[in-house]
Design an enzyme around this catalytic site. Structure first.
Site, mmCIF file in Angstrom:
data_model
loop_
_atom_site.group_PDB
_atom_site.id
_atom_site.type_symbol
_atom_site.label_atom_id
_atom_site.label_comp_id
_atom_site.label_asym_id
_atom_site.label_seq_id
_atom_site.Cartn_x
_atom_site.Cartn_y
_atom_site.Cartn_z
ATOM 1 C CB SER A 560 -0.900 0.006 1.239
ATOM 2 O OG SER A 560 -1.551 1.249 1.395
ATOM 3 C CE1 TYR A 573 -4.706 -2.030 4.776
ATOM 4 C CE2 TYR A 573 -3.828 0.181 4.429
ATOM 5 C CZ TYR A 573 -4.283 -1.021 3.926
ATOM 6 O OH TYR A 573 -4.312 -1.218 2.566
#
Length: 683
Positions: A560, A573
């Protein structure tokens, strides 16, 4: 034209009914025909035509488009210009000059058999029982005993124009006959109507089956040996999964192959019997068999539970022996037969037999590998029938060579379309039932890969796989990547379905949008279990296969933008994505010596189709940024340099670029797919 339509409809119906029964003929094997008349649109006169299954078609799925359509008078006129058996290959090109109109499908080598035999309907089939008689040492005598004068023996002759002449002469000389046994090959039958032809074909086949059943001796393959007894189903499958990478690497020495595993009772019984080494060494006989299985298999001569280190050493020895033997076969026959033969196509086995475990078969794609296994089962059935009545005596190796390296076979191979970029590659994508993972799996399959769609939700995984392709293309399975046992089962299922593994995409993930103070220990652990631990477990299990295969491979992490960019309210996350990003670097450094490349993709703002965003992450992020959830994708786009929304398909394109042939020297790379977020530029 109604009569023409009825003739074609009856031929297709007969073909489909015959092809639907594996006892009658094998996949893509045999051909059927019908003769009739139609109006020539140029002259307005009736003309006699021959409709015959075209080259490469399958009887079970035949449609009118798969028929070659030829003028019967021109086919029969070819007998006047036939140059003899030494030049009969020229007659295949001559069939093109006999086509009626556009001619339909390409005529096959067996067209002469159908056109020259004086019967309105003709079937040529490859039933196991018929080939058993055809390959028995005393097949001619057995044919007389079984059928009397209703079926006539035809000595082995390579398929072609002369064989058509031979059968036509037999039909003329034996008006009482309904068909013939083709030595070493199969059967041919005929009839006045389509239904009579079908009944005659079935009578020839069923009569052979009944005779073999009634007269076969006990243990046609010899008595079973305890040391080759099958392992229990669970142990057998576990050992097969352990063996699959090793054997695929062996079968892919000359060129990469996809694999198929079979542990049916037919295979296990054959491999448990005393005489299986001798019979396997004789090879297959019917051309349709050995063109797909090579002239003979490689046989592992160890007990099924032998230690793996001993198995590896023995497989290496057997493989080298097999290659030397095949090179000898090629050189010996190419020299003895003279002429200009095609180059040797590869010396690796297409069939590997492992007593107590089963059969591994290989091909350029899953369907080819699976069909090779089906054909070898046919060959086992043939050997059982022949050995039960007499002894198995396949055609000479020189005849096998003449067919395997036939100029017509070579031309057929040259006409095949160019393989897709990922042909022969086996891909495993986690979290692939939706969003980025599904887009990746779909794109990889479209580029030629076999794909395993793994997801926590089995129903969605199976549905996604079905959407991507059939069983020869995609497999949907359930797996929790945080569970080591499930990960191992997932990888085992992959290698058992497709023979091995080449490409892994660590995409499974989840997220909760919470601040530091709101994030619980359970939140932290769950995200790290799925993405950090899960990626580690998947990569570890996959690496064992990749190293054993010795064929290199790719591991791709879907990380990500957050792995390098610090944003609010996503501590767990973002931290776990940074963990994944560094796993890429660590594994690239470790696995490079095995030819395994490890790279990453850093997406951002992929809202549409995303399982993460649909699971509440989107609503939370929209709240953080003060926008409506349906506008979140557009919001993300506007904060980028390109001002364009990122879709799952863009991530799939990045994965394809990383694993395709154009970046074969790249490892340890992270590719941003975020439309340009300057704060996430890699430094």
């Amino acid at each position: 034209m109604s009569g023409t339509n009825e003739t074609v409809e009856a031929l297709v119906e007969r073909s489909n009914r015959l092809g639907a029964d594996p006892r009658t003929t094998n996949y893509a094997g045999g051909n059927t025909s019908a003769k009739g008349s139609a109006t020539d649109p140029v002259t307005g006169r009736d003309v006699e035509l021959l409709w015959v299954k075209g080259s490469g078609g399958d009887l079970g799925t035949l449609t009118p488009a798969g028929l070659a359509v030829l003028r019967l008078d021109r086919v029969r006129a070819l007998t006047e210009v036939y140059p003899g058996v030494e030049r009969e290959d020229e007659m295949v090109a001559a069939f093109d000059h006999c086509l009626f109109g556009t001619g339909g499908a390409a005529p096959s080598i067996d067209t002469a058999m159908h056109g020259l035999v004086d019967a309105p309907h003709v079937d040529h089939l490859h039933p196991d029982a018929g080939i058993a008689i055809a390959t028995a040492a005393d097949g001619e005598a057995l044919t007389r005993t079984i059928y009397g004068d209703k079926v006539v023996w035809v000595p082995w002759r390579r398929p072609g124009f002369q064989l058509g002449l031979d059968i036509a002469a037999i039909k003329e000389e034996n008006p009482q006959a309904v068909g013939c046994i083709l030595g070493g090959h199969g059967i041919t039958a005929w009839g006045e109507s389509s239904e009579q032809c079908r009944r005659n074909s079935l009578w020839v086949i069923r009569t052979a089956e009944r005779y073999i059943k009634a007269h076969s001796g006990k243990d046609p393959f010899g008595a079973p040996l305890k040391k080759y007894a099958p392992l229990s189903p669970a142990r057998r499958r576990a050992r097969a999964a352990e063996l699959a990478p090793l054997l695929r690497g062996v079968a892919s020495t000359d060129r990469p192959m996809v694999g198929h595993f079979t542990d049916s009772k037919v295979v296990l019984d054959f491999l448990a019997a005393r005489n299986h080494p001798r019979l396997a060494g004789l090879g297959t006989s019917c051309p349709d068999h050995f063109l797909r299985t090579k002239v003979k298999p490689m046989v592992l001569d160890l007990p099924p539970d032998a230690p793996m280190d001993k198995v590896r050493a023995r497989v290496e020895e057997l493989h080298e022996q097999y290659r030397e033997d095949y090179r000898g076969y090629y050189e010996r026959n190419a020299t003895a037969l003279g002429g200009d033969w095609p180059a040797m196509r590869g010396a690796d086995p297409l069939v590997v037999l492992v007593p107590g475990i089963g059969m591994f078969t290989y091909g350029k794609d899953k369907q080819t590998a699976r069909v090779a296994g089906e054909f070898y089962v046919n060959a086992i059935n043939v050997m059982r029938g022949a050995e039960g009545l007499s002894s198995y005596a396949p055609i000479d190796e020189s005849e096998k060579f003449r067919i395997e390296y036939w100029a017509l076979e070579e031309a057929k191979l040259q006409r095949m379309p160019r393989p897709k970029p990922l042909a022969t590659r086996v891909a495993l994508v986690t979290g692939a039932a939706s969003g980025i993972g599904k887009a990746i799996a779909t794109r990889l399959a479209a580029e030629g890969a076999c794909v395993v769609v793994a997801d926590l939700d089995e129903d969605k995984a199976v549905a996604a796989a079905a959407e991507i392709g059939g069983a020869d293309v995609a497999l949907g399975i359930a797996a929790d990547v945080a569970d080591a046992a499930q990960v191992r089962a997932m990888v085992d299922a992959t290698v058992l379905r497709f023979g091995g593994l080449d490409l892994v995409v660590n995409n499974a993930g989840l997220s909760l949008s919470k601040s530091l103070l709101e994030t619980t220990e359970a939140d932290w652990d769950r995200q790290h279990d799925v993405m950090a631990k899960g990626s580690f477990l998947v990569s570890q299990a996959a690496a064992r296969v990749l190293v054993e295969q010795g064929m290199g491979g790719d591991i791709v992490y879907i990380s990500s933008k957050n792995s390098v960019f610090a944003g609010p309210n996503n501590i767990a996350y973002s931290a776990v994505k940074a963990d994944q990003a560094h796993q890429v670097r660590l594994l690239a450094a470790e696995l490079g010596e095995h030819g395994v490349r490890v790279n990453g993709v850093n997406p951002d703002g992929v809202v549409r189709g995303s399982g993460i965003f649909a699971g509440g992450w989107g609503a939370n992020r929209a709240k953080v940024y003060g926008v409506d959830e349906e506008d979140l994708g557009a919001f993300y786009a506007q904060r980028t340099l390109l001002k364009q929304e990122v879709l799952p398909e863009h991530c799939a394109a990045a994965v394809l670029a990383l694993v395709g042939p154009d970046m074969s020297r790249t490892t340890g790379l992270h590719v941003p797919v975020d439309s340009g977020v300057a704060a996430a530029f890699l430094r």
